[in-house]
Design an enzyme around this catalytic site. Structure first.
Site, mmCIF file in Angstrom:
data_model
loop_
_atom_site.group_PDB
_atom_site.id
_atom_site.type_symbol
_atom_site.label_atom_id
_atom_site.label_comp_id
_atom_site.label_asym_id
_atom_site.label_seq_id
_atom_site.Cartn_x
_atom_site.Cartn_y
_atom_site.Cartn_z
ATOM 1 N N ARG A 149 40.569 39.187 26.234
ATOM 2 C CA ARG A 149 39.991 40.496 25.917
ATOM 3 C C ARG A 149 40.483 41.568 26.908
ATOM 4 N NH1 ARG A 149 37.552 44.998 27.746
ATOM 5 N NH2 ARG A 149 36.335 43.717 29.199
ATOM 6 N N ASP A 150 40.011 41.518 28.136
ATOM 7 C CA ASP A 150 40.386 42.540 29.110
ATOM 8 C C ASP A 150 41.901 42.540 29.320
ATOM 9 O OD1 ASP A 150 40.024 44.574 30.952
ATOM 10 O OD2 ASP A 150 39.498 43.256 32.606
ATOM 11 N N HIS A 205 34.035 40.808 39.260
ATOM 12 C CA HIS A 205 35.245 41.082 38.480
ATOM 13 C C HIS A 205 36.133 41.995 39.324
ATOM 14 C CE1 HIS A 205 37.229 42.153 34.469
ATOM 15 N NE2 HIS A 205 37.617 43.168 35.223
ATOM 16 N N HIS A 260 40.059 43.658 40.358
ATOM 17 C CA HIS A 260 41.448 43.967 40.000
ATOM 18 C C HIS A 260 42.274 43.996 41.279
ATOM 19 C CE1 HIS A 260 41.373 45.240 35.641
ATOM 20 N NE2 HIS A 260 40.121 44.934 35.886
ATOM 21 N N CYS A 319 49.309 47.376 33.476
ATOM 22 C CA CYS A 319 50.573 47.691 32.821
ATOM 23 C C CYS A 319 51.370 46.422 32.527
ATOM 24 C CB CYS A 319 51.397 48.606 33.710
ATOM 25 S SG CYS A 319 53.045 48.904 33.083
ATOM 26 N N ASN A 353 44.146 42.247 36.487
ATOM 27 C CA ASN A 353 43.022 41.481 36.997
ATOM 28 C C ASN A 353 43.523 40.469 38.011
ATOM 29 O OD1 ASN A 353 40.521 41.980 35.051
ATOM 30 N ND2 ASN A 353 42.382 42.025 33.814
#
Lengths: 308, 308
Positions: free
Chosen positions: B14-15, B206, B208, B239, B248
């Site tokens: 998903r993400d 979560h 990044h 990207c 992530n």
């Protein structure tokens, strides 16, 4: 509140360059070091006094030392593998020398064809001689977490060698994860023990990023009280064709994390980006740690006045 | 001693996928999920119920859910942006839904054209409805450390929203460093507060990797008691032309660190390497976190029986 200072010791000009297939001449090495000094790096491993046949990348280190910029404000160190290298360093007016003592029998045998006891005695002798000569001595303890031949290194072994080096006159122990195998739990255990036994001011850490954990390991050591870290500009080191893959932890990554956390390194991040670009040009190979892309964009925005 | 378990919640389908220019069809998404399940990932964000016009990469999530493998052993979640999405998810038999609540006024306005209070009320309503329907509700708290429009996010604001979501019926808070701006000191502060206030079992993280600190942030949260982390296979996200640069934190990096530290994830590292390679094939774009190169070499050696 005054922010706490952390020393970042740049090892790109020695540990970084010596693994490159492309050899820089004296002018190239000097240009690299100038860019590092301009970024605010005031602790730099500039070279080593080894046989130019064995390590051609480090040929001419004596001549290089005579040309180093800002010697009043920058602490330059050189690696010395033996008594002959030590004498050359002393003759060249080097103020800080380091020795490498691998923490396992097999690693010493494979590397320099001497056993652990013999190597320990030789390193202790060099540390004592340096202390007597008024030269600062540093001792690398290599493969401190894991040895490629013997597997995990017993922490007690590293602790014993650390005490021996300090007793001989070493001013700093640099605990090296030579093959990039350490994890933060191991780091907390070993480094915590060393800090308690020997004092944080005598303990520094040197991490490689082979398994991607270098920065997490820096954090673990930082939380155990360490305030002195080796790093290499752009992650230089390891294979030149896979930047960052197995090299040293990148200077810009370490500095960004420390400064973000409110610690003070004295290093300018934008000038560090320029230094990464300069070294990439010199080596004709793209470099850059995990944060480099973001840092470069930020530096460009600052210059151009663009808004985020 | 039994090793402690840590949940790794895979968000690549998903993400990760939603930011890719290349859109996978249902078969492609299913192939990706199969590879993840085979590696032992038992918590997977499989898709979202958003407008296919707005996010074509997520079209057909309802049909995808009907085909998901191993639904008895794998917890599949889906993101729902609003009541309409929630009803679609419920209709598709989704057992776990998540909502996204940005922690600042401006981020909510820019993202969904609703203010913070209105978005909070809408998310609370969805969490309550899910609880009433016997569906597990998770609440993402986005831009929890820093907002691209408002700068640093006050921890007290995140703590207030967290309490509100739990009160409404959310079973898990996922504290998201949406723009990859957090540092370990901030993480320790905010996550420590949330764990003390709400209990570690309700707090997940979560991260990044924009500034290279994601894994160090995972370590900081782990040491504050968190045992539940989002990650994305191969660092997918951000990207597509700069793998890992702003995506992530990579699943393989998180799993390697946790397993190295003696924690248990239930995930097989060699199969995870195969999953990275499968997803790279599907997206025709090379993926891989910081440890991937080393993990792939290790997996190759294990297969070929070669010695290190």
């Amino acid at each position: 509140m005054v922010a706490e200072h952390v020393t970042v010791n740049e090892v790109g000009p020695r540990d970084g360059l010596q693994s490159q297939t492309r050899t820089l001449d004296g002018d190239g090495r000097l240009a690299m070091i100038r860019a590092l000094v301009e970024a605010g790096l005031h602790s730099i491993e500039a070279g080593s006094f080894v046989s130019p046949k064995a390590v051609p990348q480090m040929a001419g280190t004596g001549e290089l030392f005579a040309r180093l910029p800002g010697r009043d404000e920058v602490r330059y160190s050189a690696l010395v593998p033996n008594a002959r290298g030590y004498e050359l360093a002393r003759g060249a007016g080097v103020g800080t020398v380091s020795v490498v003592l691998s923490a396992t029998e097999t690693m010493n045998r494979r590397n320099i064809n001497m056993g652990l006891d013999e190597t320990t005695a030789a390193c202790a002798e060099l540390m004592a001689r340096a202390a007597a000569d008024g030269i600062e001595g540093w001792a690398y303890l290599a493969v401190a977490y894991e040895c490629p031949f013997e597997g995990p290194t017993p922490p007690a072994q590293v602790e014993r060698l650390a005490a021996r080096m300090l007793g001989a006159g070493a001013r700093k122990l640099i605990i090296a994860d030579t093959i990039g195998a350490a994890n933060p739990a191991q780091v907390r255990h070993l480094i915590g023990n060393l800090v308690r036994a020997d004092g944080a001011r005598h303990v520094a850490c040197h991490f490689h990023d082979t398994r991607g954990m270098a920065l997490a390991n820096v954090l673990a050591a930082l939380e155990e009280g360490v305030r002195d870290f080796d790093s290499s500009i752009g992650g230089l080191g390891g294979c030149p064709f896979s930047p960052g893959a197995s090299g040293n932890v990148a200077t810009e990554d370490v500095v960004l994390m420390l400064e973000s956390m409110g610690l003070r390194t004295g290093i300018d991040l934008d000038a560090l980006v320029a230094a990464v670009e300069r070294v990439s040009e010199l080596l004709e190979s793209p470099l850059g740690g995990h944060a480099f892309r973001w840092l470069r964009r930020r530096a460009g925005q600052a210059k151009g006045g663009a808004h985020v």
